[in-house]
Design a protein around this motif. Structure first.
Motif, mmCIF file in Angstrom:
data_model
loop_
_atom_site.group_PDB
_atom_site.id
_atom_site.type_symbol
_atom_site.label_atom_id
_atom_site.label_comp_id
_atom_site.label_asym_id
_atom_site.label_seq_id
_atom_site.Cartn_x
_atom_site.Cartn_y
_atom_site.Cartn_z
ATOM 1 N N CYS A 153 0.855 -1.198 0.000
ATOM 2 C CA CYS A 153 0.000 0.000 0.000
ATOM 3 C C CYS A 153 0.889 1.246 0.000
ATOM 4 O O CYS A 153 0.944 2.013 0.978
ATOM 5 N N LEU A 154 1.569 1.430 -1.108
ATOM 6 C CA LEU A 154 2.588 2.471 -1.240
ATOM 7 C C LEU A 154 2.007 3.873 -1.063
ATOM 8 O O LEU A 154 2.549 4.699 -0.327
ATOM 9 N N TYR A 155 0.896 4.172 -1.725
ATOM 10 C CA TYR A 155 0.359 5.530 -1.686
ATOM 11 C C TYR A 155 -0.278 5.859 -0.342
ATOM 12 O O TYR A 155 -0.219 7.006 0.110
ATOM 13 N N ASP A 156 -0.881 4.871 0.316
ATOM 14 C CA ASP A 156 -1.387 5.113 1.676
ATOM 15 C C ASP A 156 -0.244 5.444 2.620
ATOM 16 O O ASP A 156 -0.364 6.320 3.481
ATOM 17 N N ALA A 157 0.876 4.748 2.455
ATOM 18 C CA ALA A 157 2.036 5.003 3.306
ATOM 19 C C ALA A 157 2.608 6.394 3.062
ATOM 20 O O ALA A 157 2.942 7.125 4.008
ATOM 21 N N ALA A 158 2.732 6.778 1.801
ATOM 22 C CA ALA A 158 3.249 8.106 1.478
ATOM 23 C C ALA A 158 2.320 9.194 2.006
ATOM 24 O O ALA A 158 2.772 10.220 2.534
ATOM 25 N N HIS A 159 1.010 8.966 1.880
ATOM 26 C CA HIS A 159 0.019 9.926 2.366
ATOM 27 C C HIS A 159 0.154 10.114 3.873
ATOM 28 O O HIS A 159 0.144 11.250 4.386
ATOM 29 N N GLN A 160 0.303 9.010 4.606
ATOM 30 C CA GLN A 160 0.463 9.085 6.060
ATOM 31 C C GLN A 160 1.775 9.761 6.429
ATOM 32 O O GLN A 160 1.847 10.540 7.388
ATOM 33 N N SER A 193 -3.767 0.526 -2.153
ATOM 34 C CA SER A 193 -4.078 1.733 -1.385
ATOM 35 C C SER A 193 -5.463 2.280 -1.676
ATOM 36 O O SER A 193 -5.996 2.134 -2.785
ATOM 37 N N GLU A 194 -6.023 2.946 -0.673
ATOM 38 C CA GLU A 194 -7.235 3.739 -0.870
ATOM 39 C C GLU A 194 -6.891 5.047 -1.570
ATOM 40 O O GLU A 194 -7.675 5.561 -2.362
ATOM 41 N N HIS A 195 -5.706 5.591 -1.275
ATOM 42 C CA HIS A 195 -5.265 6.827 -1.920
ATOM 43 C C HIS A 195 -4.598 6.511 -3.261
ATOM 44 O O HIS A 195 -4.123 5.395 -3.494
ATOM 45 N N THR A 196 -4.553 7.511 -4.117
ATOM 46 C CA THR A 196 -3.932 7.372 -5.421
ATOM 47 C C THR A 196 -2.639 8.176 -5.483
ATOM 48 O O THR A 196 -2.339 8.976 -4.586
ATOM 49 N N GLN A 197 -1.898 7.965 -6.559
ATOM 50 C CA GLN A 197 -0.698 8.766 -6.766
ATOM 51 C C GLN A 197 -1.044 10.253 -6.821
ATOM 52 O O GLN A 197 -0.321 11.088 -6.260
ATOM 53 N N ALA A 198 -2.145 10.590 -7.466
ATOM 54 C CA ALA A 198 -2.554 11.998 -7.558
ATOM 55 C C ALA A 198 -2.851 12.576 -6.183
ATOM 56 O O ALA A 198 -2.528 13.743 -5.902
ATOM 57 N N ASP A 199 -3.463 11.773 -5.307
ATOM 58 C CA ASP A 199 -3.730 12.235 -3.940
ATOM 59 C C ASP A 199 -2.432 12.592 -3.227
ATOM 60 O O ASP A 199 -2.344 13.621 -2.533
ATOM 61 N N VAL A 200 -1.433 11.734 -3.394
ATOM 62 C CA VAL A 200 -0.150 11.963 -2.723
ATOM 63 C C VAL A 200 0.525 13.222 -3.261
ATOM 64 O O VAL A 200 1.032 14.050 -2.501
ATOM 65 N N ILE A 201 0.514 13.385 -4.584
ATOM 66 C CA ILE A 201 1.143 14.563 -5.191
ATOM 67 C C ILE A 201 0.439 15.838 -4.742
ATOM 68 O O ILE A 201 1.085 16.836 -4.389
ATOM 69 N N ASP A 202 -0.881 15.815 -4.714
ATOM 70 C CA ASP A 202 -1.631 16.996 -4.281
ATOM 71 C C ASP A 202 -1.315 17.338 -2.824
ATOM 72 O O ASP A 202 -1.131 18.512 -2.478
ATOM 73 N N GLN A 203 -1.277 16.324 -1.973
ATOM 74 C CA GLN A 203 -0.996 16.575 -0.562
ATOM 75 C C GLN A 203 0.434 17.077 -0.366
ATOM 76 O O GLN A 203 0.683 17.979 0.437
ATOM 77 N N ALA A 204 1.379 16.501 -1.097
ATOM 78 C CA ALA A 204 2.779 16.905 -0.964
ATOM 79 C C ALA A 204 3.008 18.323 -1.472
ATOM 80 O O ALA A 204 3.953 18.992 -1.041
ATOM 81 N N ASN A 205 2.167 18.786 -2.383
ATOM 82 C CA ASN A 205 2.307 20.134 -2.943
ATOM 83 C C ASN A 205 1.442 21.166 -2.247
ATOM 84 O O ASN A 205 1.573 22.369 -2.511
#
Length: 214
Positions: A153-160, A193-205
């Motif tokens: 669950c790569l994107y969930d981990a990045a999101h967290q 993951s429940e989150h997507t790559q786009a979710d992670v990019i948006d949150q990181a930016n």
């Protein structure tokens, strides 16, 4: 003013990395005060000290921008270390190398630097929140094991991890994510993951949580 973040350019053996750029509106004016945090290193990777405003140049829309000041800044870093413990890490025997790299990284931190640890497979766990207790982090890393039969669950981990990093001051935080795979279930039947790559990019930016991910 558009400046690339985490883009390195080499000239005359020097490397310049723009770590972060902050822009704050100037009260009563239609202008912004822009602060860029940069790292300059020589051909051997060592920081270059003693640089003044004359060593730098900036432009906006092709026009030179006056630099008010250049000051050396030494501030503690806040790093979130994210470690993949999924099936592929177990199956291919990669955990020993990952744990060795993580422990070596912690050994290189300055005493005031903070470290957080996040592990993930099909679940995401915060093993340690940001802390300057490097020994505790090293102990946790020594006990981490990959889990057979678990997805990534790569994107969930990045999101967290972004959420954890956002508690640290801006321009002093970063995420280092160690993984060998893509976001998928162990049987490769679909994303984990429940989150997507786009979710992670948006949150990181996002301006409130902005953090670079390596």
């Amino acid at each position: 003013l558009a400046l690339p973040v985490s883009i390195a350019a080499a000239q005359d053996g020097l490397t310049v990395i723009v770590n972060d750029v902050n822009a704050e509106p100037v009260p009563g004016e239609s202008a912004y005060l822009v602060t860029a945090y940069v790292t300059v290193s020589d051909s051997s990777g060592q920081p270059v000290a003693g640089l003044d405003a004359g060593a730098f140049a900036a432009s906006q829309d092709g026009k030179a921008v006056e630099l008010r000041s250049v000051e050396p800044v030494e501030r503690p870093a806040s790093i979130v270390l994210v470690i993949d413990t999924s099936n592929s890490m177990w199956y291919y025997g990669k955990m020993d190398a990952v744990k060795q790299a993580a422990a070596s990284f912690i050994d290189g931190l300055d005493p005031a630097d903070q470290i957080a640890l996040v592990t993930f497979n099909e679940t995401v766990s915060i093993a340690q929140n940001l802390s300057d207790d490097h020994q505790a982090a090293a102990t946790i890393i020594s006990l981490i094991e990959a889990v057979p039969g678990m997805g990534t669950c790569l994107y969930d981990a990045a999101h967290q991890a972004i959420t954890v990093a956002s508690t640290a001051p801006a321009s002093q935080r970063a995420i280092i994510l160690l993984t060998d795979g893509v976001d998928e279930l162990a049987d490769q039947s679909g994303p984990c993951s429940e989150h997507t790559q786009a979710d992670v990019i948006d949150q990181a930016n996002d301006s409130t949580t902005r953090v670079p991910i390596y």
